[in-house]
Design an enzyme around this catalytic site. Structure first.
Site, short mmCIF file in Angstrom:
data_model
loop_
_atom_site.label_atom_id
_atom_site.label_comp_id
_atom_site.label_asym_id
_atom_site.label_seq_id
_atom_site.Cartn_x
_atom_site.Cartn_y
_atom_site.Cartn_z
N HIS A 109 0.77 -1.32 0.12
CA HIS A 109 -0.09 0.00 -0.10
C HIS A 109 0.63 1.43 0.00
O HIS A 109 0.18 2.30 0.12
CB HIS A 109 -1.03 -0.13 1.42
CG HIS A 109 -2.27 0.57 0.96
ND1 HIS A 109 -2.45 1.86 1.27
CD2 HIS A 109 -3.36 0.14 0.24
CE1 HIS A 109 -3.75 2.30 0.82
NE2 HIS A 109 -4.56 1.17 0.27
N ASP A 173 -7.60 4.40 8.74
CA ASP A 173 -8.87 4.34 8.42
C ASP A 173 -9.06 2.88 7.46
O ASP A 173 -10.44 2.43 7.18
CB ASP A 173 -9.18 5.37 7.55
CG ASP A 173 -9.06 6.86 8.18
OD1 ASP A 173 -9.49 6.70 9.27
OD2 ASP A 173 -8.76 7.70 7.86
N GLU A 287 -12.34 12.84 13.31
CA GLU A 287 -11.59 13.19 11.73
C GLU A 287 -12.53 14.30 11.12
O GLU A 287 -13.59 14.95 11.64
CB GLU A 287 -11.51 12.23 10.80
CG GLU A 287 -10.37 11.10 11.38
CD GLU A 287 -10.15 10.09 10.28
OE1 GLU A 287 -10.59 10.46 9.36
OE2 GLU A 287 -9.51 9.01 10.44
#
Length: 525
Positions: A109, A173, A287
């Site tokens: 990632h 997240d 957030e």
């Protein structure tokens, strides 16, 4: 039948490679053979090489010479000891093997090839997770920690933990990332303001250094390695096991999105809420996002009857600030949860009538981004270039940043893509002994320009926008720190690490003197 066939193919490949020396490239471009006697499970088939050559960023393409799929940590240690210039297995036993690069890879990632090893060997950490004994995730008898194989995805840690009624406290997240991968950076999300990043919630690590030494480390045992590896961008060793702190797991979540049209009020309320870290009645997650009229306005979170109203609010104001907060609860706190939510939100200055609450299971809340991934995959917009920019901005300069970047650069774009994250966190929840860098202020903001170059969008245009953001901060004297960065010049790395650079370099010499590990970071190449 298909599963058996796949297993048979892997068995045949493993048998073939165990009988065939593998050719890779040294740092000097010299051919190096990995001898059969090393007993390594090395893959060189086109599929394995291709899979290891690119990442989520979809911008770089760097082929390794081979991929190691280890069945044990000792395989990784043998590889690294050989990579350090161990003697070649040839007639001239006095000639040392030229060194070659090695990089650990979890879920791939990274954004700009940080987990690549051009011509060298990429270590597939998911293989270690699958081979872990007795399991990839082992919860302690008292439920206070989990020993986790570093190639394990966080979603699997969550599944194993909640079965025992416990859970890690700090999350990214997106949960389909490897434990070792996030711990090599920081691991940030909406719980960071309260519990710190994931690297602040680790008790102990098993690490294989760049010299091939297998070491256990903690704040008291080999502390230089422990603090160096956490946030160390893979430069000092490969994490193979992490002992993660656990706490009681709630069962449900009150998940709110609250809309603001005024930035100063949005900023004030965010900072007030993150100051309540010692109050168990405070929010558990915080957030923020931006909804801009020149971008795609995603109203799917909101009730169908309110979606048009939300879209109109964005069009009227050009930009709407979304405060996203969550409060966890279970059976014992169910009777008071609505009162707690009312107490937390009654003094907030959001746009009247624009607070929306969902009540969801704890697992579903933490795994919420998976639905976004599925949606983007169905549209062919997941495996596209992602020229993301993630930065930490000092709280004292966030108004200047907002006026210059958000109101200036972003709103003046013809169109924007992706998601823009915008939320504060507390520096006192970070341990300064770790390698990760943050602004030197009590409160700093996490800004994520998570852009995607889908369709006719050119990723270089988005990268140019990122450069303008960085240049604006430079010209304005805003001392940002990049996160998940990719510098190619030594002076940029020295500037990034600032007062930690000398210590970072000293640890590199101590634990990886041949500079073999994680060449894709471009720190010591």
């Amino acid at each position: 039948m298909t599963s058996n066939l796949g297993s048979s193919i892997i068995t045949l490949i493993t048998l073939f490679i165990s009988l065939t020396p593998t050719l890779i490239k040294s740092d000097e471009g010299i051919d190096v053979f990995l001898p059969i006697s090393l007993n390594l499970t090395v893959l060189t088939d086109p599929f394995s090489i291709s899979a290891a050559s690119h990442d989520f960023g979809n911008i770089t393409d760097e082929n390794p010479g081979a991929v190691l799929c280890p069945s044990s940590t000792t395989e990784v240690a043998r590889l690294l000891r050989f990579a350090n210039g161990g003697f070649s297995y040839n007639r001239d036993s006095t000639r040392p093997t030229p060194t070659f690069k090695v990089a650990a890879r979890g879920q791939g990632h990274s954004l700009r090839g940080q987990a690549s090893a051009p011509g060298g060997v990429v270590v597939n950490m998911t293989c270690l997770a699958k081979a872990a004994k007795p399991a990839a995730v082992v919860i302690s008898a008292d439920g206070t920690y989990a020993d986790v194989a570093a190639g394990t995805m966080w979603v699997d840690v969550l599944k194993a933990a909640v079965e025992r009624g416990v859970s890690p406290v700090s999350w990214t997240d997106f949960l389909y990332l490897s434990v070792g991968g996030t711990l090599s950076n920081a691991g940030i999300g909406g719980q960071t303001f309260r519990h710190g990043p994931q690297i602040s919630n680790v008790h102990e690590l098993d690490v294989i250094t760049g010299k091939g030494e297998m070491m256990t480390c903690s704040p008291k045992l080999n502390p230089e390695l422990f603090y160096g590896v956490l946030g160390g961008l893979g430069q000092f060793g490969i994490i193979t096991r992490a002992r993660i702190a656990l706490d009681h797991a709630p069962t449900r979540v009150k998940w709110s999105r609250i809309l603001y049209s005024d930035f100063s009020t949005f900023k004030r309320d965010q900072e007030r809420l993150i100051s309540m870290t010692n109050d168990r009645g405070g929010v558990d997650f915080l957030e923020g996002q931006l909804m801009m009229s020149n971008g795609f306005v995603d109203t799917s979170f909101f009730p169908l009857s309110d979606q048009t109203r939300v879209a109109s609010l964005v069009n009227d104001h050009r930009i709407i600030y979304v405060l996203e907060v969550a409060k966890y609860y279970d059976r014992t706190t169910l009777p008071i949860i609505d009162q707690v939510i009312d107490m937390l939100t009654r003094t907030l200055g959001f746009a009247p009538g624009f607070m929306f609450v969902q009540d969801v299971p704890y697992f579903d809340f933490l795994n919420r981004v998976r639905n976004e991934e599925d949606k983007l995959r169905s549209l062919g917009l997941w495996e596209v270039p992602h020229p993301w920019l993630n930065i930490f901005v000092p709280g004292s300069r966030i108004l200047d940043f907002h006026d210059g970047v958000i109101n200036g650069l972003l709103l003046n774009q013809t169109s924007t893509t992706g998601v823009t994250l915008f939320y504060p966190t507390n520096r006192n929840k970070w341990n300064n002994r770790m390698s990760t860098m943050t602004p030197d202020e009590d409160v700093f903001y996490v800004i994520g320009l998570l852009q995607s170059a889908g369709g006719s969008q050119n990723w270089q245009e988005l990268e140019n926008l990122n450069d303008k953001v960085i240049q604006f901060c430079e010209n304005s004297g805003i001392k940002i720190k990049e996160y998940l960065m990719h510098y190619t010049r030594k002076e940029d790395w020295v500037k990034h690490f600032g007062p930690k650079w000398d210590d970072f370099l000293r640890k590199k010499i101590m634990f990886d003197p041949k500079r073999l590990l994680s060449p894709g970071q471009d720190i010591f190449n």
